[in-house]
Scaffold this active site. Structure first.
Site, short mmCIF file in Angstrom:
data_model
loop_
_atom_site.label_atom_id
_atom_site.label_comp_id
_atom_site.label_asym_id
_atom_site.label_seq_id
_atom_site.Cartn_x
_atom_site.Cartn_y
_atom_site.Cartn_z
N GLU A 15 8.72 5.66 14.43
CA GLU A 15 9.50 5.98 13.24
C GLU A 15 9.73 7.49 13.17
O GLU A 15 8.78 8.27 13.12
CB GLU A 15 8.77 5.51 11.98
CG GLU A 15 9.58 5.72 10.72
CD GLU A 15 8.88 5.20 9.48
OE1 GLU A 15 9.54 4.59 8.63
OE2 GLU A 15 7.65 5.42 9.36
N LYS B 256 -0.73 8.74 -8.40
CA LYS B 256 -0.87 9.95 -7.59
C LYS B 256 0.43 10.16 -6.82
O LYS B 256 0.69 9.47 -5.84
CB LYS B 256 -2.05 9.82 -6.63
CG LYS B 256 -2.71 11.17 -6.25
CD LYS B 256 -1.87 12.05 -5.37
CE LYS B 256 -1.81 11.56 -3.94
NZ LYS B 256 -1.03 12.52 -3.07
N GLY C 238 3.84 4.47 2.08
CA GLY C 238 3.76 5.67 2.90
C GLY C 238 3.69 5.33 4.37
O GLY C 238 4.12 4.25 4.80
N SER C 239 3.12 6.22 5.14
CA SER C 239 3.10 6.06 6.58
C SER C 239 2.11 4.98 6.99
O SER C 239 1.14 4.68 6.30
CB SER C 239 2.71 7.38 7.25
OG SER C 239 1.34 7.65 7.04
N THR C 240 2.37 4.40 8.16
CA THR C 240 1.46 3.39 8.70
C THR C 240 0.09 3.98 8.98
O THR C 240 -0.93 3.33 8.75
CB THR C 240 2.07 2.76 9.96
OG1 THR C 240 3.27 2.07 9.59
CG2 THR C 240 1.12 1.79 10.61
N CYS D 287 12.37 3.95 4.70
CA CYS D 287 11.48 3.21 5.60
C CYS D 287 12.15 2.03 6.29
O CYS D 287 11.80 1.70 7.42
CB CYS D 287 10.25 2.74 4.84
SG CYS D 287 10.64 1.83 3.33
N GLU E 278 2.99 -0.85 1.69
CA GLU E 278 4.37 -0.86 2.18
C GLU E 278 4.51 0.35 3.08
O GLU E 278 4.50 1.49 2.61
CB GLU E 278 5.36 -0.83 1.01
CG GLU E 278 6.77 -1.23 1.40
CD GLU E 278 7.61 -0.04 1.82
OE1 GLU E 278 7.75 0.18 3.05
OE2 GLU E 278 8.11 0.67 0.94
#
Length: 482
Positions: free
Chosen positions: A384, A178, A230-232, A286, A252
Site C-alpha cells: 500500500e 484519540k 489505520g495501517s495494517t 484505504c 479497518e
C-alpha cells in the site's frame, strides 16, 4: 490560527497533565495553522474514568433508545451548523481537496448520526425466544459493550470518527476518542459540538497524542472495546494486545485493491470513474483501486486512457474547488510515496505520466503517477503506497484477472468495469474482498464495510456496525408452579 489549550474530558475543558504541544502544519504551504495540548497517560486515565462513570449515570445509562436517538440528532444539528468550516479545517490539516471534504467531512458525520439514531429507535433491546426443549423461554438482551477506545487516522478524520462514534452512542456506549496528531484540531471542534448538543458528561472524551498515547489507551484496563482505523502494521499490534486481553476489537486496515477492466468496458466512462475510485483524496484512501488490471488485447489503450486521466487532473491548493489532487499530508508521507516511485522504476516499471513533483514553491505535492509494464509481484503492486500512484497490469482472461486480483495480502475494496452489469456482478462474487463496486465504488452507510485478510477484522456501517457495540446476554426463564 486554531489554538487549543485544553482537552475535553468528563464534559469539561481541562488542561493537559503535561506541557507538550502538538503543532499542526498545513501540507499546502508548510505553515503552522494550529496547536493543541499533548495528552499524558494521566489524562488518558481521567478520560477512561469519566467514560466509565458515564456508563452508570442516569443521564446516559437511564436513557431509553428513543431518548438516546434524540441526543444523537441534537449532535447532528450542531455539526450541521458549521459543516462548511469543519470541512475547510480538515482540508487545511491534511490537504484533502475541499470538494471531497465538503461531502466526506462536512455532510457525512451528521448523516451518520441521524442514520444510527433511527437504528437505535428500530432495534429492540430485548427479544423473547421459546426454548427448543419447550421448557420455558429465553430473553436475549442487547447491552452496550461499555467504554470504547476509538482511534482514528488523519485521512478522513471526521467521517471515520463518525463510523465509530455514531453506532457506539446509539448502543449506549461511552467513547474515548484519540485522533491522529495531524488532524487533532477537528477532533476538538467535534467535542465542542458535542458539548453544545448537551451530551452528558463523560459520554465523549478526546485525548490527543501519538502512537504512545494510543498504545496506552488500547491496553487500558478500563476499556471494553477498541475500534481502530489505520495501517495494517499498527492494526496487528492492536490486535495482539486485544487478543491477549480478550477484548473485542474492530480493525479497518490497509488495502491494495484491484480495478478489473473488462474487454467490453467503455474506457471513457471507466477513466472518469477511476478518478475517484483510484485517486480520491490524493490517493490517501484505504480502499482505492490502485492496481488497474487490463486485458492484454486492450492494454496499451487502457494505459493511455489512465495516463490521460492522471495527467489532466488539477494539482493545487486544497481549498480551491477546482483542485483534484492536493498535497500529501506530511513531508514524511511524500518521502514514502517517492520511495515507492523509485522502487517502481528500479524494478522495471515504466512511468507514463507523473513521477515527480509539480512546479510549486511550497507544499508536500507529488504528481499523479501511472506505471505501465508492472508485474503483479512488483513492490508497487503488492504494498500500500497511500499516494497518487497507479500500476497498470495486464491479464490474459477473466480467470487470470481474478487470480491476479486475489493474489494480494489485502482484501478491502475493488472495482469491475464492464458494459454488462450482470457479468460484472458474477465476477465481483469471485474477488476475495470485503467490498467491491461494479462500474463505480462508493460506500453505502446502510451496508457493512470492512476487509478480509490483512485488511482487517469486523465491519463498520449498516446495522452490522451497530451490532458491534452491543454485547448479548441470554436470560433463561421458566415459570414457577403455584
Amino acid at each position: 490560527m486554531h489554538a487549543y489549550d485544553s482537552l475535553y474530558i468528563g464534559g469539561e475543558w481541562t488542561r493537559a497533565g503535561g506541557d507538550g504541544v502538538i503543532d499542526v502544519v498545513s501540507p499546502a504551504d508548510e505553515e503552522t495553522i494550529g496547536a493543541a495540548p499533548l495528552a499524558s497517560t494521566a489524562d488518558v486515565d481521567r478520560a477512561v474514568t469519566a467514560a466509565r462513570r458515564a456508563l452508570r449515570t442516569p443521564e446516559w445509562a437511564g436513557l431509553t433508545p428513543e431518548q438516546r436517538a434524540g441526543v444523537l440528532e441534537r449532535f447532528a444539528d450542531e455539526l450541521e451548523k458549521n459543516q462548511a468550516d469543519r470541512a475547510a479545517l480538515t482540508s487545511k490539516q491534511n490537504g484533502m481537496p475541499i470538494a471531497v471534504a465538503i461531502a466526506a467531512e462536512g455532510t457525512a458525520p451528521p448523516g451518520l448520526l441521524r442514520y444510527y439514531a433511527a437504528l437505535a429507535r428500530a432495534t429492540p433491546l430485548e427479544e423473547r425466544r421459546p426454548r427448543l426443549d419447550g421448557a420455558g423461554e429465553t430473553v436475549v438482551r442487547r447491552e452496550p459493550v461499555g467504554v470504547v477506545a476509538a482511534i482514528v487516522p488523519w485521512n478522513f478524520p471526521q467521517t471515520l470518527t463518525a463510523f465509530k462514534l455514531a453506532p457506539a452512542l446509539a448502543a449506549g456506549c461511552t467513547v474515548v476518542l484519540k485522533p491522529a496528531p495531524e488532524t487533532t484540531l477537528d477532533a476538538l471542534e467535534l467535542a465542542a459540538a458535542a458539548e453544545r448538543a448537551g451530551l452528558p458528561a463523560g459520554v465523549l472524551n478526546v485525548v490527543t497524542g501519538g502512537a504512545d498515547v494510543g498504545e496506552y489507551l488500547v491496553a487500558h484496563p478500563g476499556v471494553n472495546k477498541v475500534a481502530f482505523t489505520g495501517s495494517t502494521a499498527a492494526g496487528r499490534k492492536i490486535g495482539e494486545v486485544c487478543g491477549r486481553l480478550v477484548r473485542p476489537v474492530t480493525l479497518e486496515l490497509g488495502g491494495k485493491s484491484a480495478a478489473i477492466v473488462l474487454d467490453d468496458a467503455d474506457l471513457t466512462a471507466t477513466v472518469q470513474g477511476l478518478a475517484t475510485c483510484s485517486l480520491l483524496n490524493t490517493g490517501q484512501t484505504c480502499y482505492l483501486s490502485t492496481r488497474i488490471l487490463a486485458p492484454r488485447s486492450r492494454y496499451d489503450e487502457v494505459v493511455a486512457a489512465v495516463a490521460g486521466l492522471a495527467g489532466a487532473l488539477t494539482v493545487g491548493d486544497p481549498l480551491d474547488p477546482d483542485t483534484h489532487v492536493g498535497p500529501l499530508v506530511s513531508s514524511r508521507q511524500r518521502d514514502r510515496v517517492e520511495s515507492y516511485i523509485a522502487a517502481g522504476k528500479a524494478e522495471g516499471g515504466a512511468v507514463v505520466t507523473g513521477g515527480g513533483r509539480p512546479d510549486r514553491d511550497k507544499g508536500w505535492f507529488v504528481q499523479p503517477t501511472v506505471f505501465a509494464n508492472v508485474d503483479n509481484d512488483a513492490t508497487i503492486a503488492r504494498e500500500e503506497i497511500f499516494g497518487p500512484v497507479l500500476a497498470v497490469i495486464s491479464y490474459d482472461d477473466l480467470d487470470h484477472a481474478v487470480a491476479l486480483a486475489n493474489a494480494s495480502d489485502y482484501g478491502l475494496g475493488g472495482t469491475i468495469w464492464t458494459s454488462d452489469a450482470e457479468k460484472g456482478l458474477d465476477l465481483a462474487r469471485r474477488v476475495e474482498t470485503g467490498s467491491i463496486g461494479v462500474n463505480f465504488f462508493d460506500l453505502d452507510a446502510g451496508a457493512p464495510f470492512g476487509g478480509v485478510k490483512s485488511s482487517g477484522i469486523g465491519r463498520e456501517l449498516g446495522p452490522e456496525g451497530l451490532s458491534a457495540y452491543f454485547q448479548l446476554k441470554s436470560i433463561y426463564l421458566r415459570g414457577t408452579s403455584a
